[in-house]
Design a protein around this motif. Structure first.
Motif, PDB file in Angstrom:
ATOM      1  N   THR A  56      -3.023  -3.805  -2.267  1.00  0.00           N
ATOM      2  CA  THR A  56      -1.916  -2.529  -2.391  1.00  0.00           C
ATOM      3  C   THR A  56      -0.960  -3.180  -2.463  1.00  0.00           C
ATOM      4  OG1 THR A  56      -4.641  -1.212  -1.604  1.00  0.00           O
ATOM      5  CG2 THR A  56      -2.668  -0.156  -2.625  1.00  0.00           C
ATOM      6  N   ILE A  57      -0.593  -3.262  -0.945  1.00  0.00           N
ATOM      7  CA  ILE A  57       1.256  -3.079  -0.851  1.00  0.00           C
ATOM      8  C   ILE A  57       1.813  -4.401  -2.008  1.00  0.00           C
ATOM      9  CG2 ILE A  57       2.302  -3.564   0.896  1.00  0.00           C
ATOM     10  CD1 ILE A  57       1.507  -1.657   2.839  1.00  0.00           C
ATOM     11  N   GLY A  58       1.171  -5.984  -1.691  1.00  0.00           N
ATOM     12  CA  GLY A  58       1.605  -7.010  -1.960  1.00  0.00           C
ATOM     13  C   GLY A  58       1.563  -6.823  -3.692  1.00  0.00           C
ATOM     14  N   HIS A  59       1.066  -5.578  -4.133  1.00  0.00           N
ATOM     15  CA  HIS A  59       1.477  -5.659  -5.940  1.00  0.00           C
ATOM     16  C   HIS A  59       2.785  -4.395  -6.034  1.00  0.00           C
ATOM     17  CE1 HIS A  59       1.137  -5.683  -9.841  1.00  0.00           C
ATOM     18  NE2 HIS A  59       1.066  -4.389  -9.762  1.00  0.00           N
ATOM     19  N   LEU A  60       2.005  -3.840  -5.202  1.00  0.00           N
ATOM     20  CA  LEU A  60       3.228  -2.162  -5.459  1.00  0.00           C
ATOM     21  C   LEU A  60       4.590  -2.408  -4.616  1.00  0.00           C
ATOM     22  CD1 LEU A  60       2.550   0.628  -6.388  1.00  0.00           C
ATOM     23  CD2 LEU A  60       1.585   1.679  -4.137  1.00  0.00           C
ATOM     24  N   SER A  61       4.444  -2.711  -3.982  1.00  0.00           N
ATOM     25  CA  SER A  61       5.549  -3.218  -2.882  1.00  0.00           C
ATOM     26  C   SER A  61       6.697  -3.456  -3.493  1.00  0.00           C
ATOM     27  CB  SER A  61       6.140  -4.158  -1.721  1.00  0.00           C
ATOM     28  OG  SER A  61       5.749  -5.307  -1.865  1.00  0.00           O
ATOM     29  N   LEU A  62       6.843  -4.026  -4.793  1.00  0.00           N
ATOM     30  CA  LEU A  62       8.132  -4.903  -5.541  1.00  0.00           C
ATOM     31  C   LEU A  62       8.113  -3.210  -7.065  1.00  0.00           C
ATOM     32  CD1 LEU A  62      10.249  -6.720  -5.932  1.00  0.00           C
ATOM     33  CD2 LEU A  62       8.012  -7.558  -8.408  1.00  0.00           C
ATOM     34  N   VAL A  63       7.282  -2.784  -7.156  1.00  0.00           N
ATOM     35  CA  VAL A  63       7.790  -1.767  -8.073  1.00  0.00           C
ATOM     36  C   VAL A  63       7.925  -0.629  -7.608  1.00  0.00           C
ATOM     37  CG1 VAL A  63       5.898  -0.304  -9.998  1.00  0.00           C
ATOM     38  CG2 VAL A  63       5.607  -2.511  -9.671  1.00  0.00           C
ATOM     39  N   LEU A 122       3.243   2.392   3.495  1.00  0.00           N
ATOM     40  CA  LEU A 122       2.814   1.838   5.016  1.00  0.00           C
ATOM     41  C   LEU A 122       1.361   2.683   4.757  1.00  0.00           C
ATOM     42  CD1 LEU A 122       4.413   1.122   7.751  1.00  0.00           C
ATOM     43  CD2 LEU A 122       3.661  -0.386   7.198  1.00  0.00           C
ATOM     44  N   ILE A 123       1.795   4.178   4.705  1.00  0.00           N
ATOM     45  CA  ILE A 123       0.708   5.010   3.706  1.00  0.00           C
ATOM     46  C   ILE A 123      -0.041   4.477   2.711  1.00  0.00           C
ATOM     47  CG2 ILE A 123       0.051   7.621   3.307  1.00  0.00           C
ATOM     48  CD1 ILE A 123       2.643   8.070   4.679  1.00  0.00           C
ATOM     49  N   ILE A 124       0.287   3.743   1.828  1.00  0.00           N
ATOM     50  CA  ILE A 124      -0.226   3.836   0.734  1.00  0.00           C
ATOM     51  C   ILE A 124      -0.675   2.363   1.117  1.00  0.00           C
ATOM     52  CG2 ILE A 124      -0.048   2.605  -1.825  1.00  0.00           C
ATOM     53  CD1 ILE A 124       2.617   4.662  -2.327  1.00  0.00           C
ATOM     54  N   GLY A 125      -0.871   1.580   2.041  1.00  0.00           N
ATOM     55  CA  GLY A 125      -0.899   0.910   2.112  1.00  0.00           C
ATOM     56  C   GLY A 125      -2.585   1.372   3.058  1.00  0.00           C
ATOM     57  N   GLY A 126      -2.341   2.086   3.870  1.00  0.00           N
ATOM     58  CA  GLY A 126      -3.214   2.338   4.799  1.00  0.00           C
ATOM     59  C   GLY A 126      -4.826   3.286   4.045  1.00  0.00           C
ATOM     60  N   GLY A 127      -4.298   3.782   2.671  1.00  0.00           N
ATOM     61  CA  GLY A 127      -5.294   4.287   1.917  1.00  0.00           C
ATOM     62  C   GLY A 127      -5.911   2.986   0.932  1.00  0.00           C
ATOM     63  N   GLY A 128      -5.388   2.148   1.296  1.00  0.00           N
ATOM     64  CA  GLY A 128      -5.714   0.792   0.981  1.00  0.00           C
ATOM     65  C   GLY A 128      -6.689  -0.087   1.706  1.00  0.00           C
ATOM     66  N   ALA A 129      -6.410   0.072   2.773  1.00  0.00           N
ATOM     67  CA  ALA A 129      -7.035  -0.418   4.074  1.00  0.00           C
ATOM     68  C   ALA A 129      -9.127   0.608   3.876  1.00  0.00           C
ATOM     69  CB  ALA A 129      -6.739  -0.436   5.395  1.00  0.00           C
ATOM     70  N   PHE A 130      -8.774   1.915   3.625  1.00  0.00           N
ATOM     71  CA  PHE A 130      -9.474   2.070   3.767  1.00  0.00           C
ATOM     72  C   PHE A 130     -10.447   2.720   2.996  1.00  0.00           C
ATOM     73  CE2 PHE A 130     -11.480   7.134   4.163  1.00  0.00           C
ATOM     74  CZ  PHE A 130     -12.394   6.937   4.431  1.00  0.00           C
ATOM     75  N   LYS A 131     -10.181   2.029   1.376  1.00  0.00           N
ATOM     76  CA  LYS A 131     -10.374   1.767   0.245  1.00  0.00           C
ATOM     77  C   LYS A 131     -11.089   0.539   0.355  1.00  0.00           C
ATOM     78  CE  LYS A 131      -9.148  -0.724  -2.659  1.00  0.00           C
ATOM     79  NZ  LYS A 131      -7.785  -1.964  -3.534  1.00  0.00           N
ATOM     80  N   GLN A 132     -10.496  -0.149   1.206  1.00  0.00           N
ATOM     81  CA  GLN A 132     -11.181  -1.798   1.011  1.00  0.00           C
ATOM     82  C   GLN A 132     -12.814  -1.857   1.490  1.00  0.00           C
ATOM     83  OE1 GLN A 132     -10.081  -3.988  -1.089  1.00  0.00           O
ATOM     84  NE2 GLN A 132     -11.980  -5.435  -0.969  1.00  0.00           N
ATOM     85  N   VAL A 133     -12.386  -0.447   2.714  1.00  0.00           N
ATOM     86  CA  VAL A 133     -13.585  -0.921   3.695  1.00  0.00           C
ATOM     87  C   VAL A 133     -15.024  -0.377   3.657  1.00  0.00           C
ATOM     88  CG1 VAL A 133     -14.646   0.576   6.030  1.00  0.00           C
ATOM     89  CG2 VAL A 133     -12.815  -0.951   6.524  1.00  0.00           C
ATOM     90  N   LEU A 134     -14.290   0.693   1.933  1.00  0.00           N
ATOM     91  CA  LEU A 134     -15.745   1.879   1.619  1.00  0.00           C
ATOM     92  C   LEU A 134     -16.283   0.445   0.952  1.00  0.00           C
ATOM     93  CD1 LEU A 134     -14.439   4.876   0.869  1.00  0.00           C
ATOM     94  CD2 LEU A 134     -15.188   4.062   3.406  1.00  0.00           C
ATOM     95  N   ILE A 135     -15.492  -0.454   0.285  1.00  0.00           N
ATOM     96  CA  ILE A 135     -15.601  -1.202  -0.983  1.00  0.00           C
ATOM     97  C   ILE A 135     -17.215  -2.206   0.022  1.00  0.00           C
ATOM     98  CG2 ILE A 135     -15.228  -2.582  -2.834  1.00  0.00           C
ATOM     99  CD1 ILE A 135     -12.961  -1.289  -3.213  1.00  0.00           C
ATOM    100  N   ASP A 136     -16.313  -3.141   0.940  1.00  0.00           N
ATOM    101  CA  ASP A 136     -16.571  -4.250   1.691  1.00  0.00           C
ATOM    102  C   ASP A 136     -17.933  -3.383   2.237  1.00  0.00           C
ATOM    103  OD1 ASP A 136     -14.806  -5.050   0.315  1.00  0.00           O
ATOM    104  OD2 ASP A 136     -13.718  -5.742   2.439  1.00  0.00           O
ATOM    105  N   GLY A 137     -17.785  -2.339   3.126  1.00  0.00           N
ATOM    106  CA  GLY A 137     -18.680  -1.437   3.495  1.00  0.00           C
ATOM    107  C   GLY A 137     -19.775  -1.416   2.727  1.00  0.00           C
TER     108      GLY A 137
END
Length: 444
Positions: A57-64, A310-325
Motif C-alpha cells: 500500500t505505502i510503496g505505491h502510494l508514498s510517492l504520489v 502510516l495509518i493508510i499502511g495499517g489499513g493495508g495490513a488489515f486488508k492483506q490479512v483478510l485476503i491471506d486469511g
C-alpha cells in the motif's frame, strides 16, 4: 466463522481507538495480528502478510501522496489557492456564489487533502459570507461537499489511489469516471441539499463561523499572489497529465514509442513528480522565493502526512490479512450465487466499515480486501469498483470521524445540527455516487 472474527476484530479496533485512545496505526497492527491468529493463518506467515500489506500500500502510494502534499503546500503558501478562490467568487457574482465556491473548492480540493483544504478555505468563505451578508453555512456546505467528493473519488487523493492499487484499476480511468460521478454528487449534496437543510435546521444558518481555533491566518494581497491561470494550471497539472494519457491509451491501441512515453508521463508517480517541479517554478522561483524556503515548505508538507501515511499502511495490513486469511474468498463464496451487483456489495461493505471505523480511507482499504474476490469472479470494471467502494466509504460521517468535529467547530454548530447537515450531506454524496456508478456499470 471468518465474518464473525472480522466483526470482533472491528469492535476491538473501535475499543482500542475510542475508549483507550490508542494510536490508530498501532491499533490497526494489533488487530491485524489478532485477526490473523484467529483466522488460523500459519504463524510464520503472519508477519510476512502484514509487512506485505503495508509495503504494497505505502510503496505505491508514498510517492504520489508525498509529492501531492508538497504540491498543495506550495500552492497554499504562495497564495495560489487564495487567488483561485477569490477570482472565481468575484467573477461569478452573488447570484451564483455557491457554484463559484464549488468550482474553487473542487480545483483546490484536487491539489489539497480534505482537512488542509477545509482549513485553508474556511477563512475565505467566512470573509465572503460576511461581505455578501449570507449565512456562512450557505457557502460552507457546497465547499465541504466539493472537498469531500475529491477526497472520495479522485486520484491523487490517498483513498482512490490506494483502491486503484488494490483493485488493479487504471488510475486515469478512475479519474475520468470519477469526474462523471462527482458532478451529480456535488450538485445534489451542495446547492440542492442546502435548500433542504435550511428548512430542517434553520437555526444553523444563523450561526457565525468559528475560525479562532485556526490561529493566526496568513494574509494575502491579491496583487501579490500568482495569477489565476497559472495557479489553476499548477493545481490541475497532475490531473491533466493523467487524463491525457488515459484518453490517448483508449484511442491508440497499437504499441509504439510515443504511446509508451505518454503513458509514462501520465502515470500517477510521474505526473506528480512533474507537477511538483512545475509548482517549484510557478509558485516559488518565478516569484523570487529563495530555494531554501521552497524546500522548507516541502519538508513541512512531508512531515505533516507521516502519521496519515502510516495509518493508510495499517489499513493495508488489515486488508492483506483478510485476503491471506481467506476472508475475501469466504465472502466471494457467500455471494457466489447472489444476484446483487459486486458494485453494490462493495459499497455496502465499505459503508458498514465507515460507520464502524470513522476513517473513510481505512474503511475503503479494508472493504477492498473483502470485495476484490467478488470483482474477480464477475469481471466488473475495476475503476467502477474503486468508485463504488469510495462512495461507500463516505457515508454517514459521525462522532468517530475527525471531519464531523471539524465541521461542527468551524461552523459553530450543535451536535444535532451537525448530524442534520454534515452527516446527511455525506450520505447524499455516498448514495448519489452509488447510483451513478451502477448506471455506468450498466453501460460500460
Amino acid at each position: 466463522m471468518p465474518i464473525l472474527i472480522v466483526g470482533i476484530g472491528v469492535i476491538i479496533l473501535l475499543i482500542l481507538i475510542m475508549k483507550f485512545k490508542l494510536n490508530t496505526f498501532i491499533s490497526l497492527i494489533v488487530v491485524s495480528f489478532g485477526v490473523a491468529i484467529a483466522l488460523g493463518m500459519p504463524l510464520n506467515k503472519i508477519v510476512t502478510s502484514i509487512e506485505g500489506g503495508i509495503g504494497g500500500t505505502i510503496g505505491h502510494l508514498s510517492l504520489v501522496f508525498g509529492l501531492g502534499a508538497m504540491l498543495g503546500k506550495l500552492l497554499a503558501d504562495a497564495g495560489g489557492a487564495y487567488r483561485i478562490a477569490t477570482t472565481l467568487i468575484n467573477r461569478f457574482g452573488e447570484k451564483y456564489i455557491q457554484f463559484a465556491v464549488i468550482i474553487a473548492s473542487f480545483i483546490i480540493g484536487i491539489a489539497l487533502f480534505f482537512e488542509v483544504g477545509l482549513v485553508l478555505l474556511i477563512p475565505i468563505v467566512c470573509a465572503i459570507a460576511k461581505e455578501l451578508r449570507v449565512p456562512i453555512l450557505y457557502l460552507g456546505i457546497p465547499m465541504t461537499v466539493a472537498l469531500s467528493v475529491t477526497h472520495g473519488f479522485l486520484p491523487p487523493h490517498p483513498g482512490p489511489t490506494a483502491l486503484a492499487v488494490a483493485y488493479h484499476a487504471n488510475v486515469g480511468q478512475v479519474l475520468i469516471l470519477g469526474f462523471i460521478v462527482s458532478i451529480p454528487a456535488v450538485i445534489l449534496a451542495g446547492p440542492v441539499f442546502t435548500k433542504f437543510a435550511k428548512r430542517m435546521v434553520p437555526a444553523s444558518f444563523n450561526r457565525v463561523g468559528n475560525i479562532a481555533a485556526l490561529g493566526p491566518q496568513k494574509q494575502f494581497k491579491l496583487e501579490d499572489t500568482p495569477g489565476f491561470a497559472i495557479s489553476t494550471f499548477t493545481a490541475m497539472f497532475p490531473v491533466i497529465l493523467m487524463a491525457i494519457a488515459t484518453v490517448f491509451s483508449l484511442f491508440v491501441k497499437s504499441d509504439s514509442t510515443t504511446k509508451e512515453v505518454i503513458e509514462l508521463i501520465g502515470a500517477p508517480s510521474t505526473a506528480m513528480l512533474l507537477s511538483i517541479l512545475l509548482a517549484t517554478y510557478t509558485m516559488g522561483i518565478a516569484r523570487n522565493i529563495p530555494m531554501k524556503d521552497i524546500m522548507n515548505s516541502n519538508a513541512q508538507a512531508a512531515a505533516s502526512i507521516a502519521m496519515m501515511l502510516l495509518i493508510i499502511g495499517g489499513g493495508g495490513a488489515f486488508k492483506q490479512v483478510l485476503i491471506d486469511g481467506g476472508v475475501g474468498n469466504f465472502v466471494a463464496d457467500l455471494f457466489k450465487h447472489s444476484s446483487l451487483s459486486p458494485l453494490f456489495l462493495a459499497w455496502c461493505i465499505a459503508a458498514i466499515l465507515r460507520l464502524c471505523l470513522g476513517s473513510s480511507t481505512v474503511a475503503a482499504l479494508t472493504a477492498a480486501g473483502l470485495a476484490a474476490p467478488l470483482m474477480a469472479a464477475s469481471h466488473v470494471n475495476p475503476a467502477l469498483m474503486v468508485l463504488a467502494t469510495g462512495a461507500g466509504s463516505l457515508i454517514a460521517s459521525h462522532v468517530n470521524d475527525a471531519g464531523f468535529w471539524m465541521f461542527k467547530e468551524y461552523f459553530n454548530l450543535s451536535i444535532k445540527e451537525t448530524f442534520l447537515t454534515w452527516t446527511l450531506l455525506e450520505t447524499v454524496i455516498s448514495i448519489t455516487g452509488l447510483i451513478v456508478v451502477l448506471l455506468l456499470g450498466s453501460v460500460i
